[in-house]
Motif scaffolding. Structure first.
Motif, PDB file in Angstrom:
ATOM      1  N   ASN A   1      -6.963  -0.724 -12.136  1.00  0.00           N
ATOM      2  CA  ASN A   1      -6.442  -1.885 -11.113  1.00  0.00           C
ATOM      3  C   ASN A   1      -5.195  -1.424 -11.060  1.00  0.00           C
ATOM      4  O   ASN A   1      -3.800  -2.184  -9.594  1.00  0.00           O
TER       5      ASN A   1
ATOM      6  N   LEU B   1      -2.122   0.641  -9.695  1.00  0.00           N
ATOM      7  CA  LEU B   1      -1.880   0.569  -8.793  1.00  0.00           C
ATOM      8  C   LEU B   1      -1.234  -0.238  -7.488  1.00  0.00           C
ATOM      9  O   LEU B   1      -0.252  -0.539  -7.036  1.00  0.00           O
ATOM     10  N   GLU B   2      -2.549  -1.185  -7.051  1.00  0.00           N
ATOM     11  CA  GLU B   2      -2.229  -1.828  -6.474  1.00  0.00           C
ATOM     12  C   GLU B   2      -1.820  -4.186  -7.203  1.00  0.00           C
ATOM     13  O   GLU B   2      -0.935  -3.882  -6.312  1.00  0.00           O
TER      14      GLU B   2
ATOM     15  N   GLU C   1       1.426   2.012  -3.274  1.00  0.00           N
ATOM     16  CA  GLU C   1       0.034   1.991  -4.321  1.00  0.00           C
ATOM     17  C   GLU C   1       0.471   3.629  -4.252  1.00  0.00           C
ATOM     18  O   GLU C   1       0.077   4.809  -5.159  1.00  0.00           O
TER      19      GLU C   1
ATOM     20  N   THR D   1       0.283  -1.429   0.045  1.00  0.00           N
ATOM     21  CA  THR D   1       0.106  -0.177   0.456  1.00  0.00           C
ATOM     22  C   THR D   1       1.295   1.207  -0.604  1.00  0.00           C
ATOM     23  O   THR D   1       0.460   2.273  -0.480  1.00  0.00           O
TER      24      THR D   1
ATOM     25  N   ALA E   1       2.019  -2.411  -6.809  1.00  0.00           N
ATOM     26  CA  ALA E   1       2.176  -2.543  -6.196  1.00  0.00           C
ATOM     27  C   ALA E   1       3.079  -4.280  -5.382  1.00  0.00           C
ATOM     28  O   ALA E   1       3.845  -4.554  -5.013  1.00  0.00           O
TER      29      ALA E   1
ATOM     30  N   LYS F   1       0.655   6.870  -7.080  1.00  0.00           N
ATOM     31  CA  LYS F   1      -0.682   8.080  -6.696  1.00  0.00           C
ATOM     32  C   LYS F   1      -0.048   9.022  -6.998  1.00  0.00           C
ATOM     33  O   LYS F   1      -1.023  10.024  -8.027  1.00  0.00           O
TER      34      LYS F   1
END
Length: 180
Positions: free
Chosen positions: A104, A106-107, A75, A72, A110, A79
């Motif tokens: 999806n 970014l997730e 992520e 996270t 990561a 951003k």
């Protein structure tokens, strides 16, 4: 995928003109929580450059930082980049991350990065679909019931009644003493 390949692909889109050692340090810092930054502080610029270029594997570093990995956090780092950059990352990592999309990305990226670190640290997850032979999954008792002895890459003494055999094996051998 190795860290160096991941970092090089990522840098083409979100490198912001950073040199190789700065970028490698930045992305590693971005995926760990603040408790792990001290470990990164102990590494030299030449180490980060070697990690980025693939001259050195991140194995030892990954073992030290894997406990602090927080996808996270990465992520949040991603951003800051515009939608166009995220779309480009989807294009670049599409062949490596199934189902990646701008929604999806970014997730997924990561998690992908976290798995690179875990793999380098030797914390590989079991993959589904890796099958062994039926014999390898049988217990010793099952093998004895079938008069079958399995020997895999180890020193063994094969015992069958009065007939004993000492051997060194560097592969897999199956013995069937049942006469079938």
């Amino acid at each position: 995928m190795k860290f160096s390949e991941f970092a090089q692909k990522l840098r083409t889109v979100i490198g912001n003109g950073a040199n190789t050692h700065e970028f490698a340090r930045t992305i590693l810092d971005a995926i760990i929580n603040e408790d792990g930054t001290e470990i990164l502080d102990g590494k030299s610029a030449s180490s980060y450059k070697a990690y980025y270029n693939g001259k050195s594997e991140i194995t030892a570093l990954a073992k030290e930082i894997s406990i602090y990995v927080e996808p996270t956090e990465f992520e949040e780092y991603l951003k800051q980049f515009p939608d166009q950059s995220i779309q480009k990352l989807c294009d670049i990592f599409g062949e490596h991350i199934e189902g990646i999309s701008p929604h999806n990305a970014l997730e997924e990226i990561a998690e992908f990065f976290a798995n690179i670190i875990y793999d380098a640290a030797g914390e590989k997850r079991k993959t589904q679909g890796s099958k062994t032979t039926d014999y390898a999954e049988k217990t010793t008792q099952e093998c004895q019931k079938e008069s079958l002895t399995l020997v895999q890459q180890q020193n063994n003494v094969i015992m069958n009644g009065e007939n004993n055999l000492n051997l060194t094996n560097h592969g897999t051998m199956n013995f069937n003493f049942g006469g079938d």
